[in-house]
Design a protein around this motif. Structure first.
Motif, PDB file in Angstrom:
ATOM      1  N   GLU B  12       0.817  -1.213   0.000  1.00  0.00           N
ATOM      2  CA  GLU B  12       0.000   0.000   0.000  1.00  0.00           C
ATOM      3  C   GLU B  12       0.858   1.276   0.000  1.00  0.00           C
ATOM      4  O   GLU B  12       0.462   2.298  -0.543  1.00  0.00           O
ATOM      5  CB  GLU B  12      -0.948  -0.001   1.200  1.00  0.00           C
ATOM      6  CG  GLU B  12      -2.038  -1.068   1.098  1.00  0.00           C
ATOM      7  CD  GLU B  12      -2.866  -0.945  -0.181  1.00  0.00           C
ATOM      8  OE1 GLU B  12      -3.435   0.126  -0.404  1.00  0.00           O
ATOM      9  OE2 GLU B  12      -2.928  -1.918  -0.947  1.00  0.00           O
ATOM     10  N   GLY B  13       2.040   1.214   0.601  1.00  0.00           N
ATOM     11  CA  GLY B  13       2.920   2.391   0.627  1.00  0.00           C
ATOM     12  C   GLY B  13       3.365   2.795  -0.765  1.00  0.00           C
ATOM     13  O   GLY B  13       3.371   3.976  -1.116  1.00  0.00           O
ATOM     14  N   LYS B  16       0.483   4.422  -2.608  1.00  0.00           N
ATOM     15  CA  LYS B  16       0.226   5.790  -2.163  1.00  0.00           C
ATOM     16  C   LYS B  16       1.198   6.767  -2.810  1.00  0.00           C
ATOM     17  O   LYS B  16       0.809   7.840  -3.257  1.00  0.00           O
ATOM     18  CB  LYS B  16       0.368   5.895  -0.637  1.00  0.00           C
ATOM     19  CG  LYS B  16      -0.932   5.718   0.082  1.00  0.00           C
ATOM     20  CD  LYS B  16      -0.758   6.016   1.563  1.00  0.00           C
ATOM     21  CE  LYS B  16      -1.951   5.456   2.326  1.00  0.00           C
ATOM     22  NZ  LYS B  16      -1.783   5.562   3.767  1.00  0.00           N
ATOM     23  N   GLU B  17       2.468   6.387  -2.866  1.00  0.00           N
ATOM     24  CA  GLU B  17       3.467   7.292  -3.423  1.00  0.00           C
ATOM     25  C   GLU B  17       3.190   7.538  -4.905  1.00  0.00           C
ATOM     26  O   GLU B  17       3.255   8.671  -5.391  1.00  0.00           O
ATOM     27  CB  GLU B  17       4.863   6.691  -3.226  1.00  0.00           C
ATOM     28  CG  GLU B  17       5.984   7.695  -3.363  1.00  0.00           C
ATOM     29  CD  GLU B  17       6.764   7.547  -4.647  1.00  0.00           C
ATOM     30  OE1 GLU B  17       7.501   8.475  -4.988  1.00  0.00           O
ATOM     31  OE2 GLU B  17       6.635   6.513  -5.322  1.00  0.00           O
ATOM     32  N   ARG B  19       0.284   7.164  -6.394  1.00  0.00           N
ATOM     33  CA  ARG B  19      -0.980   7.905  -6.505  1.00  0.00           C
ATOM     34  C   ARG B  19      -0.767   9.393  -6.295  1.00  0.00           C
ATOM     35  O   ARG B  19      -1.357  10.219  -6.983  1.00  0.00           O
ATOM     36  CB  ARG B  19      -1.980   7.370  -5.479  1.00  0.00           C
ATOM     37  CG  ARG B  19      -2.533   6.019  -5.854  1.00  0.00           C
ATOM     38  CD  ARG B  19      -3.316   5.410  -4.722  1.00  0.00           C
ATOM     39  NE  ARG B  19      -3.810   4.087  -5.096  1.00  0.00           N
ATOM     40  CZ  ARG B  19      -4.415   3.271  -4.257  1.00  0.00           C
ATOM     41  NH1 ARG B  19      -4.599   3.623  -3.000  1.00  0.00           N
ATOM     42  NH2 ARG B  19      -4.834   2.092  -4.678  1.00  0.00           N
ATOM     43  N   ARG B  20       0.075   9.750  -5.314  1.00  0.00           N
ATOM     44  CA  ARG B  20       0.332  11.175  -5.090  1.00  0.00           C
ATOM     45  C   ARG B  20       1.002  11.787  -6.312  1.00  0.00           C
ATOM     46  O   ARG B  20       0.670  12.898  -6.726  1.00  0.00           O
ATOM     47  CB  ARG B  20       1.220  11.365  -3.853  1.00  0.00           C
ATOM     48  CG  ARG B  20       0.504  11.200  -2.545  1.00  0.00           C
ATOM     49  CD  ARG B  20       1.340  11.747  -1.403  1.00  0.00           C
ATOM     50  NE  ARG B  20       2.618  11.067  -1.307  1.00  0.00           N
ATOM     51  CZ  ARG B  20       2.894  10.100  -0.421  1.00  0.00           C
ATOM     52  NH1 ARG B  20       1.990   9.738   0.445  1.00  0.00           N
ATOM     53  NH2 ARG B  20       4.083   9.540  -0.396  1.00  0.00           N
ATOM     54  N   ILE B  22       0.648  10.801  -9.380  1.00  0.00           N
ATOM     55  CA  ILE B  22      -0.354  10.899 -10.445  1.00  0.00           C
ATOM     56  C   ILE B  22      -1.211  12.155 -10.248  1.00  0.00           C
ATOM     57  O   ILE B  22      -1.461  12.902 -11.197  1.00  0.00           O
ATOM     58  CB  ILE B  22      -1.250   9.631 -10.476  1.00  0.00           C
ATOM     59  CG1 ILE B  22      -0.433   8.406 -10.896  1.00  0.00           C
ATOM     60  CG2 ILE B  22      -2.434   9.829 -11.422  1.00  0.00           C
ATOM     61  CD1 ILE B  22      -1.178   7.081 -10.792  1.00  0.00           C
ATOM     62  N   LEU B  23      -1.635  12.412  -9.009  1.00  0.00           N
ATOM     63  CA  LEU B  23      -2.468  13.602  -8.765  1.00  0.00           C
ATOM     64  C   LEU B  23      -1.709  14.879  -9.095  1.00  0.00           C
ATOM     65  O   LEU B  23      -2.253  15.806  -9.682  1.00  0.00           O
ATOM     66  CB  LEU B  23      -2.939  13.638  -7.302  1.00  0.00           C
ATOM     67  CG  LEU B  23      -4.031  12.645  -6.905  1.00  0.00           C
ATOM     68  CD1 LEU B  23      -4.409  12.849  -5.447  1.00  0.00           C
ATOM     69  CD2 LEU B  23      -5.271  12.791  -7.784  1.00  0.00           C
ATOM     70  N   LYS B  24      -0.417  14.926  -8.746  1.00  0.00           N
ATOM     71  CA  LYS B  24       0.387  16.104  -9.075  1.00  0.00           C
ATOM     72  C   LYS B  24       0.532  16.233 -10.585  1.00  0.00           C
ATOM     73  O   LYS B  24       0.464  17.328 -11.143  1.00  0.00           O
ATOM     74  CB  LYS B  24       1.771  16.013  -8.413  1.00  0.00           C
ATOM     75  CG  LYS B  24       1.772  16.380  -6.939  1.00  0.00           C
ATOM     76  CD  LYS B  24       1.923  17.857  -6.777  1.00  0.00           C
ATOM     77  CE  LYS B  24       1.594  18.441  -5.461  1.00  0.00           C
ATOM     78  NZ  LYS B  24       1.979  18.105  -4.204  1.00  0.00           N
ATOM     79  N   ILE B  57      -3.808   2.356  -9.784  1.00  0.00           N
ATOM     80  CA  ILE B  57      -5.155   2.930  -9.890  1.00  0.00           C
ATOM     81  C   ILE B  57      -6.244   1.864  -9.943  1.00  0.00           C
ATOM     82  O   ILE B  57      -7.395   2.149  -9.690  1.00  0.00           O
ATOM     83  CB  ILE B  57      -5.284   3.869 -11.123  1.00  0.00           C
ATOM     84  CG1 ILE B  57      -5.101   3.111 -12.446  1.00  0.00           C
ATOM     85  CG2 ILE B  57      -4.293   5.006 -11.046  1.00  0.00           C
ATOM     86  CD1 ILE B  57      -5.309   3.981 -13.682  1.00  0.00           C
TER      87      ILE B  57
END
Lengths: 198, 288
Positions: B12-13, B16-17, B19-20, B22-24, B57
């Motif tokens: 999961e770590g 998360k990294e 995913r962050r 991707i959002l940026k 995703i």
């Protein structure tokens, strides 16, 4: 029932991704927000967003000083560290935070630099109401022609946000959450106009 | 020995990294966000960037399509599909319209994508200025200063040498009028599909450790000079020898019996769909 760290948080992320790539479009997961059984001084939607994005590699900031309990809990659940506003990767704004405090924080938060514009802060802002029926007119990447939005965020703060995102690609990305498991995003690329009439 | 892997392979770590990042990337269209590319069970340079995005995703209800050079059944596509399927159990499809996530290498499907779909592109070289500047630190400064003379010069030199821009694939584009981006090695034919696309496009470079994105309804302009306008590969007067399609991207083949040059749709699922439709029409015509 508690939150499934794998599948529930994946769904929260997908909602965030959808809203971030379609600014002004409201995503919701009401059923999941109902399942959150933590008793904290932030909304369930806010907590889910924090759990989906925060981990030991990033820092967060909460404006109000008398929220030590919430700071401690978020740090425990996500392993993220609390940091002053000038260094925080995520800024969490609660519903009862004062306008002047938010303005101050917005002036001081990270907006990245030209070489690394991604080193900016992402804001998770709690709200009472979110609707596509407001006086804000959004245009920019991710929006077909334009979108309307109502966030309950006072216009003085929008002026301050517009000021901070003026020097694109520098800027801040906003995530608005409400109490009913809804969220909406306004990234730095979005032009936000405050119109009097719809 | 067979061990159960975690859902979507990653811990999961890691998710998360990514995913962050991707959002940026979505918030800064065309900007290459650095990320800690993970070691994957396939070699770097074989689609690990795209694979890492897909795995971060994907959820249980997603439907996945993977293509490699337009084909659903080539080795790279099949191995990636198998890996994702065995760690997530998601449904795999070949029809573009049925997929919610489409991971692709070197092509954007012929069927227009919709707002509910996400296109993940595998990128070997995310830096459009790498050919003119080897140092990453310098190219980051060039991007920050909006200084793309290197990219323009590259096209200018091609015109001087060959009389036209000669990019076979990966023709650089301006995204949202700010960043010059490598659209991954898609043919020029596919560049216009990125402009004001209905679907979100995520690009991942595993070996180069970069993630970038083109959000839907974003301006994507191929670099071109006023007197040498951008043009796509032309297939005028040619048609697919299987399904008869025109105006699509085609592969040039040699007929082994007649030694003639023939053309065939590059997008295999598009071709298959048309063949099935034709057959249905034929059957109806004969028996009704």
């Amino acid at each position: 029932m508690a939150i499934d760290q794998v599948h529930d948080l994946q769904l929260v992320f997908r909602k965030l991704l959808h809203s971030m790539s379609h600014p002004g479009s409201i995503s919701s997961f009401p059923e999941m927000a109902d399942r959150v059984d933590f008793d904290l001084s932030c909304s369930d939607t806010t907590l889910l967003c924090a759990m989906a994005l925060l981990d030991a590699e990033v820092t967060f900031h909460i404006l109000s000083k008398d929220n030590q309990n919430l700071i401690g809990k978020i740090a425990e659940y996500t392993l993220a560290k609390y940091a002053p506003i000038q260094e925080a990767d995520f800024v969490i704004v609660l519903q009862d935070d004062k306008e002047s405090d938010i303005l101050n924080a917005m002036d001081q938060c990270k907006i990245g630099n030209l070489i690394n514009p991604q080193q900016s802060s992402t804001w998770i802002i709690e709200n009472t109401r979110l609707s596509n029926d407001g006086v804000l007119k959004l245009t920019g990447p991710g929006i077909k022609s334009h979108a309307h939005l109502e966030t309950g965020f006072p216009s003085v703060l929008w002026y301050s946000r517009n000021e901070r995102t003026k020097e694109y690609p520098l800027g801040i990305d906003l995530i608005f959450t409400d109490n009913d498991g809804q969220l909406v995003c306004v990234p730095r690329t979005t032009t936000v106009e405050i119109t009097e009439v719809k | 020995m067979k061990t159960e892997s975690h859902f979507a392979f990653f811990d999961e770590g890691s998710k998360k990294e990514i995913r962050r990042a991707i959002l940026k990337a979505v918030a800064i269209p065309g900007y290459q966000v650095p990320f800690a590319s993970r070691e994957m069970p396939i070699a770097r340079g074989w689609g690990t960037g795209g694979l890492q995005i897909t795995l971060s995703i994907i959820g249980k209800t997603d439907v996945l399509k993977v293509i490699d050079q337009g084909a659903d059944e080539s080795v790279n596509a099949v191995s990636i599909k198998k890996l994702v399927n065995s760690t997530t159990g998601v449904k795999l499809v070949e029809r573009t319209q049925d997929a919610s996530i489409i991971q692709s290498r070197h092509r954007i499907p012929e069927v227009p994508l919709t707002e509910d779909q996400i296109l993940v592109l595998q990128v070997p070289q995310p830096e459009p200025l790498r050919k003119v500047e080897a140092r990453e630190y310098i190219t980051k400064i060039l991007h920050s200063e909006d200084d793309y003379s290197g990219a323009w010069l590259m096209l200018f030199e091609q015109i001087m040498k060959y009389g036209k821009t000669s990019t076979g694939a990966d023709h650089p584009v301006y995204v949202n009028n700010r960043y010059v981006m490598a659209p991954s090695p898609i043919p020029r034919f596919d560049n216009p599909k990125m402009h004001q696309s209905d679907a979100l496009i995520l690009l991942g470079a595993g070996r180069e450790k970069k993630i970038y994105a083109v959000p839907p309804y974003t301006d994507v302009k191929s670099l071109a000079f006023d007197d040498y306008p951008f043009s796509v590969e032309s297939f005028a007067g040619k048609h697919c020898h299987l399904c008869g399609a025109t105006e699509v991207f085609m592969d040039e083949l040699i007929d082994t019996e007649t030694s003639e040059t023939i053309y065939q749709c590059n997008d295999t699922s598009y071709c298959m769909d048309r063949l099935n439709e034709n057959e249905e029409a034929e059957v109806k015509g004969n028996y009704v």
